[in-house]
Scaffold this motif. Structure first.
Motif, PDB file in Angstrom:
ATOM      1  N   ALA A   1      -4.084  -6.318   9.663  1.00 57.26           N
ATOM      2  CA  ALA A   1      -2.646  -6.498   9.873  1.00 57.26           C
ATOM      3  C   ALA A   1      -1.930  -5.159  10.032  1.00 57.26           C
ATOM      4  N   GLY A   2      -2.702  -4.057   9.989  1.00 58.67           N
ATOM      5  CA  GLY A   2      -2.108  -2.730  10.183  1.00 58.67           C
ATOM      6  C   GLY A   2      -1.670  -2.074   8.893  1.00 58.67           C
ATOM      7  N   SER A   3      -1.972  -2.728   7.770  1.00 57.73           N
ATOM      8  CA  SER A   3      -1.580  -2.146   6.497  1.00 57.73           C
ATOM      9  C   SER A   3      -2.839  -1.828   5.687  1.00 57.73           C
ATOM     10  N   ILE A   4      -2.666  -1.546   4.419  1.00 58.07           N
ATOM     11  CA  ILE A   4      -3.810  -1.303   3.548  1.00 58.07           C
ATOM     12  C   ILE A   4      -3.528  -1.934   2.184  1.00 58.07           C
ATOM     13  N   MET A   5      -4.602  -2.096   1.417  1.00 57.34           N
ATOM     14  CA  MET A   5      -4.460  -2.565   0.043  1.00 57.34           C
ATOM     15  C   MET A   5      -3.753  -1.485  -0.781  1.00 57.34           C
ATOM     16  N   GLY A   6      -4.191  -0.246  -0.598  1.00 61.51           N
ATOM     17  CA  GLY A   6      -3.643   0.842  -1.408  1.00 61.51           C
ATOM     18  C   GLY A   6      -3.830   0.527  -2.868  1.00 61.51           C
ATOM     19  N   SER A   7      -2.946   1.039  -3.686  1.00 59.01           N
ATOM     20  CA  SER A   7      -3.117   0.817  -5.110  1.00 59.01           C
ATOM     21  C   SER A   7      -2.539  -0.533  -5.518  1.00 59.01           C
ATOM     22  N   GLY A   8      -1.816  -1.210  -4.621  1.00 55.84           N
ATOM     23  CA  GLY A   8      -1.364  -2.562  -4.936  1.00 55.84           C
ATOM     24  C   GLY A   8       0.140  -2.755  -5.019  1.00 55.84           C
TER      25      GLY A   8
ATOM     26  N   GLY B   1       0.781  -1.241   0.000  1.00 53.10           N
ATOM     27  CA  GLY B   1       0.000   0.000   0.000  1.00 53.10           C
ATOM     28  C   GLY B   1       0.801   1.273   0.000  1.00 53.10           C
ATOM     29  N   GLY B   2       2.093   1.205  -0.292  1.00 53.39           N
ATOM     30  CA  GLY B   2       2.893   2.425  -0.408  1.00 53.39           C
ATOM     31  C   GLY B   2       3.060   3.137   0.915  1.00 53.39           C
ATOM     32  N   PRO B   3       3.298   4.461   0.867  1.00 51.13           N
ATOM     33  CA  PRO B   3       3.589   5.195   2.097  1.00 51.13           C
ATOM     34  C   PRO B   3       2.410   5.182   3.079  1.00 51.13           C
ATOM     35  N   SER B   4       1.233   4.840   2.590  1.00 48.99           N
ATOM     36  CA  SER B   4       0.077   4.783   3.479  1.00 48.99           C
ATOM     37  C   SER B   4      -0.085   3.400   4.085  1.00 48.99           C
ATOM     38  N   GLY B   5       0.713   2.457   3.618  1.00 53.18           N
ATOM     39  CA  GLY B   5       0.555   1.083   4.079  1.00 53.18           C
ATOM     40  C   GLY B   5       1.511   0.753   5.203  1.00 53.18           C
ATOM     41  N   GLY B   6       1.515  -0.527   5.528  1.00 53.15           N
ATOM     42  CA  GLY B   6       2.383  -0.926   6.632  1.00 53.15           C
ATOM     43  C   GLY B   6       3.235  -2.104   6.232  1.00 53.15           C
ATOM     44  N   CYS B   7       4.104  -2.511   7.154  1.00 53.00           N
ATOM     45  CA  CYS B   7       4.983  -3.643   6.904  1.00 53.00           C
ATOM     46  C   CYS B   7       4.384  -4.882   7.561  1.00 53.00           C
ATOM     47  N   ILE B   8       4.319  -5.957   6.807  1.00 51.55           N
ATOM     48  CA  ILE B   8       3.764  -7.199   7.323  1.00 51.55           C
ATOM     49  C   ILE B   8       4.896  -8.228   7.410  1.00 51.55           C
ATOM     50  N   PRO B   9       5.130  -8.798   8.615  1.00 54.27           N
ATOM     51  CA  PRO B   9       6.242  -9.725   8.779  1.00 54.27           C
ATOM     52  C   PRO B   9       5.930 -11.075   8.140  1.00 54.27           C
ATOM     53  N   VAL B  10       6.959 -11.826   7.860  1.00 55.89           N
ATOM     54  CA  VAL B  10       6.814 -13.077   7.134  1.00 55.89           C
ATOM     55  C   VAL B  10       5.919 -14.070   7.891  1.00 55.89           C
ATOM     56  N   ARG B  11       5.884 -13.972   9.213  1.00 60.05           N
ATOM     57  CA  ARG B  11       5.048 -14.912   9.971  1.00 60.05           C
ATOM     58  C   ARG B  11       3.550 -14.669   9.738  1.00 60.05           C
TER      59      ARG B  11
END
Lengths: 272, 563
Positions: B456-463, B432-442
């Motif tokens: 998960a604290g992130s967003i789809m954003g533009s993909g 999701g770019g600067p509006s998204g978040g980091c998702i750990p491998v687990r």
């Protein structure tokens, strides 16, 4: 729209208040003397929502939603609170940000202190060459009043993000400034400096733009910027314009009064 | 010639079909911006030169990009009766041998990536190429392609984006014809609503509902706008959609305009996409000449045209109210909503306006052509359809990946992307770019749908999907995105303008090894306020990279600060 003027009842901190439908909640609170801090609100301008201090929580179906009261419209039964722990928490951080941004503004210090914030954890920005004396908080009121009310558009935002400042185009002297001083009048932090010298007004904060003043033909005092006077006179009937053009408000009042008295008393003007 | 009837459309299909399978060999160079950047232009020039000087009976053309960035430059070879063969990692020096092989009815084995005997264009049209070349792997056997489902990218890399006939040949403009000549506007909206299509710009608002609100708004004039201001670092799916298949977007907008009763549309596209702008302009011109834009489309009473508005490079202008301000010639600064764009007084020039992302529009033709029922069975419940993701960063197979919504991150990163580049271990992705978040491998079993990503604290954003490996410092990643968001903040509201600046200062201090535990606490408190109090989506979501790295990689922060 007449529908928007419909009277409604809103609830602020449990108190029922009368309001016009579509009126902004901050405006209702100000009338009702309910304290909500704000810096970018001006009744004569459109909602702007930049300073983020006027936060309230709207109670909707048992859930609270935080929003700014200057952009929240009164509707029947709208229920808001102004001092939840969340609001206090976020507002205090915002005050800390303001203290860092405008460290020289006594007004900001005083306002923050009223809400118990006297120190900031953030790096204070001080620019000795700042034409706004490190007191501007970029609320945009000066820019908006200059453009939307005065129609001059002499000042604007320059750059963006953290580099944003307010100034004249290219930080140069501008001919568009009427010298009206509305910008300084609406500035919530008193950051804009204007100096009236003999015969001219210096917009010290606006690149030192100089605006010549009109001199009163009766008392010799300089009283209004020429450009503003010309703009105002264009709207008046010629009969009225004659007096307004060359007399300061005091002399004008005096002369008109004398003239009226003379006319009423047949020109004698003598009460003896 | 204007297309006014089914037979006119069929005639154009035959013209286009003769270009796709011309009866002579066809060589098509992948020339989206990505292909050109790695030398595609030079390959094209060299092939052109050889064909010209030898006066050879070979059709040379350009296509867009099929999305396998890692293997570019790509060149398609179509020999009559044989499957289409995609050559990969081609360079200028290969031109002579490619041509020699083609003249002998063959392709270079060592350059062949895969073969396509027949291709389903998802419009009811299956393009038959031919049989043979059994030694070359099938498209569906290539691991990068195997798990993908091409709906949006159905034509990308296979047809010439600068030729409307080829788009029509593979089933293009049939949906628009069907809608304008056989459906009421309400029926079109119903169909889009039932499909479950949600906004592909990131927020996932139901598209059909937005269309209905716009249709129902009482106003003398309304607009539709395509948001092509794609600006997330690492995201380029919209660029490829426009460069590889511009008519798909135009067809989607025609159908939308008809459904909403709008006669004027705009594409707001960033100036940094010159090739997309050029191809869109060309496609709009072609569509006008074919009577698909302008007055009396398909000979009906419906009139609609599209203009292009070019942005000046501000990320915040992707925000709806700032976008409209930008088109109106004002500074791109968001204003509080309501009024929303669909409200009277809220849209372009104060008129109700429907704004949809490029990819949202691109979904429309297949929904109308194949029906909402067909569409709704792709993807997951509440998250129907496919989504194109740009899989970039420290991943082995970089490229554009189209999968049904709800596909797990692990499928995308490991099965399609083949894990970390250079055999490194993957640590996280940023979506999701600067509006998204980091998702750990687990958490890689997270399905890629709007709700799961939010949880998960992130967003789809533009993909955009940016992969990080074991060597990536997650605090540095957070700083990168905060630096981006700080520079792109419009500067209007305090939490975003001042708050992000201080977030950046704190992260710089921490990364310089000068941070303290107290700084970490301040950081956490500050980003919480920025998220809660910012005026627009940019500020509200900009803290996500910090919030998620603090939640999932706290140890990396702790290791950097003094106690």
């Amino acid at each position: 729209m007449d529908a928007a003027k419909k009277p409604v009842t809103v609830i602020i901190n449990g108190r029922r208040c009368r309001a016009d439908a579509g009126e902004r909640i901050l405006s209702v609170a100000i009338r009702e003397k309910i304290a909500i801090p704000h810096l970018c609100y001006e009744a004569s301008l459109d909602p702007y929502g930049a300073c983020r201090l006027c936060l309230v929580e709207v109670i909707k179906r048992g859930k609270n939603e935080m929003t700014t009261s200057c952009t929240l419209w009164a509707t029947e039964g709208l229920d808001v609170v102004t001092d939840t722990p969340d609001i206090v928490k976020h507002r205090n951080i915002l005050f800390e940000l303001y203290l860092a941004q405008a460290p020289k503004s006594e007004i900001i210090k005083k306002m923050a202190a009223q809400y118990g914030v006297t120190k900031t954890r953030f790096f204070k920005k001080v620019n000795p060459a700042d034409p706004l004396g490190n007191a501007c908080i970029l609320c945009g009121l000066c820019v908006r009043v200059c453009d939307e009310i005065m129609g001059a558009g002499a000042i604007t935002f320059v750059n963006r993000g953290p580099y944003t400042v307010v100034n004249t185009p290219f930080s140069e002297v501008t001919r568009d400034c009427l010298g009206c001083g509305a910008c300084a009048k609406v500035c919530p932090t008193g950051a804009i400096r204007i100096d009236d010298l003999e015969g001219e007004r210096v917009m010290t904060s606006w690149s030192g733009t100089r605006v010549p003043l009109v001199q009163c033909r009766a008392c010799g005092r300089f009283f209004a910027p020429q450009a503003l006077a010309a703009k105002t006179l264009a709207r008046l009937t010629p009969a009225l314009a004659g007096d307004v053009a060359a007399l300061c408000p005091e002399c004008r009042g005096q002369q008109i009064a004398e003239r009226e008295i003379r006319a009423k008393t047949g020109g004698a003007g003598n009460h003896a | 010639m204007k297309i006014k009837s089914k037979s006119d459309l069929a005639a154009r299909r035959r013209i286009g079909a003769a270009k796709i399978t011309p009866g002579t060999p066809r060589i098509a160079v992948g020339l989206a911006t990505c292909g050109a950047a790695v030398g595609g232009d030079r390959i094209y020039e060299r092939l052109h030169e050889i064909i010209q000087t030898g006066n050879l009976d070979i059709l040379l053309t350009k296509v867009g990009c099929i999305g396998y960035c890692k293997e570019e430059p790509l060149v398609n070879i179509t020999i009559p009766g044989k499957p289409l063969v995609i050559l990969h990692r081609v360079n200028e020096a290969d031109a002579d041998t490619i041509i020699r092989a083609v003249l002998a009815g063959d392709v270079l084995d060592d350059k062949a990536l895969c073969r396509i005997p027949a291709w389903d264009h998802v419009t009811g049209h299956t393009q038959q190429y031919g049989t043979g070349f059994d030694r070359i792997p099938l498209y569906a056997d290539v691991p990068f392609f195997r798990h993908q489902k091409k709906v949006i990218l159905r034509n990308a890399g296979l047809i010439n984006p600068e030729d409307i006939d080829e788009y029509i040949a593979v089933g293009g403009y049939q949906a628009a014809f069907q809608a304008l000549t056989g459906m009421t506007p309400e029926a079109v909206i119903d169909e889009v609503e039932k499909s479950g299509l949600r906004g592909r710009g990131g927020a996932g608002f139901p598209t059909g509902l937005k269309w209905r609100i716009t249709r129902d708004a009482q106003a003398d004039k309304k607009y539709i706008i395509c948001n092509a201001d794609e600006g997330d670092p690492g995201a380029y799916m919209n660029r490829n959609e426009m460069e590889s298949d511009p008519h798909m977007l135009i067809e989607g907008m025609i159908i939308g305009a008809y459904a909403m009763g709008v006669d004027e549309g705009l594409i707001y596209i960033r100036a940094e996409y010159p090739l997309a702008i050029q191809r869109l302009k060309h496609a709009i011109r072609e569509a006008r000449e074919a009577g698909l834009l302008g007055k009396n489309i398909f000979g009906t009473t419906f009139c609609f045209d599209i203009e292009i508005a070019i942005g000046a490079g501000a990320f915040v202008c992707g925000e709806s109210t700032a976008l409209v301000a930008s088109i109106e010639g004002k500074t791109g600064r968001p204003h509080p909503r309501p009024p929303r764009l669909t409200d009277i007084g809220g849209g372009l020039w104060g008129k109700p306006t429907d704004l949809n992302n490029v990819e949202t529009w691109c979904n429309v033709p297949v929904i109308i052509k194949n029906g909402s029922g067909w569409y709704a069975q792709i993807g997951a419940h509440g998250n129907t359809g496919t989504k194109v993701f740009s899989l970039v960063g420290k991943v082995d197979r970089v490229g554009l990946v189209e999968v049904p919504l709800g596909t797990s991150l692990s499928t995308i990163v490991f099965d399609i992307g083949n894990g970390g580049a250079a055999q490194k271990k993957v640590k996280a992705v940023q979506t999701g770019g600067p509006s998204g978040g980091c998702i750990p491998v687990r958490l890689f079993d997270t399905p890629m749908d709007y709700e799961s990503l939010n949880n998960a604290g992130s967003i789809m954003g533009s993909g955009g999907i940016v992969v990080m490996d074991e060597e990536t410092n997650m605090v540095d990643i957070a700083r990168y995105f905060i630096n981006f968001a700080t520079g792109e903040s419009c500067g209007k509201c305090v939490p975003c303008r001042e708050g992000l600046k201080h977030t950046l200062l704190l992260l710089n201090k921490i990364l310089a090894g000068k941070g303290t535990k107290a700084d970490l606490e301040t950081l956490a408190i500050l980003v919480d306020t920025i998220q809660a109090t910012s005026l627009c989506g940019l500020g509200q979501t900009a803290p996500n990279p910090v919030l998620t790295t603090l939640a999932y990689f706290r140890d990396e922060y702790d290791a950097l600060v003094r106690s």
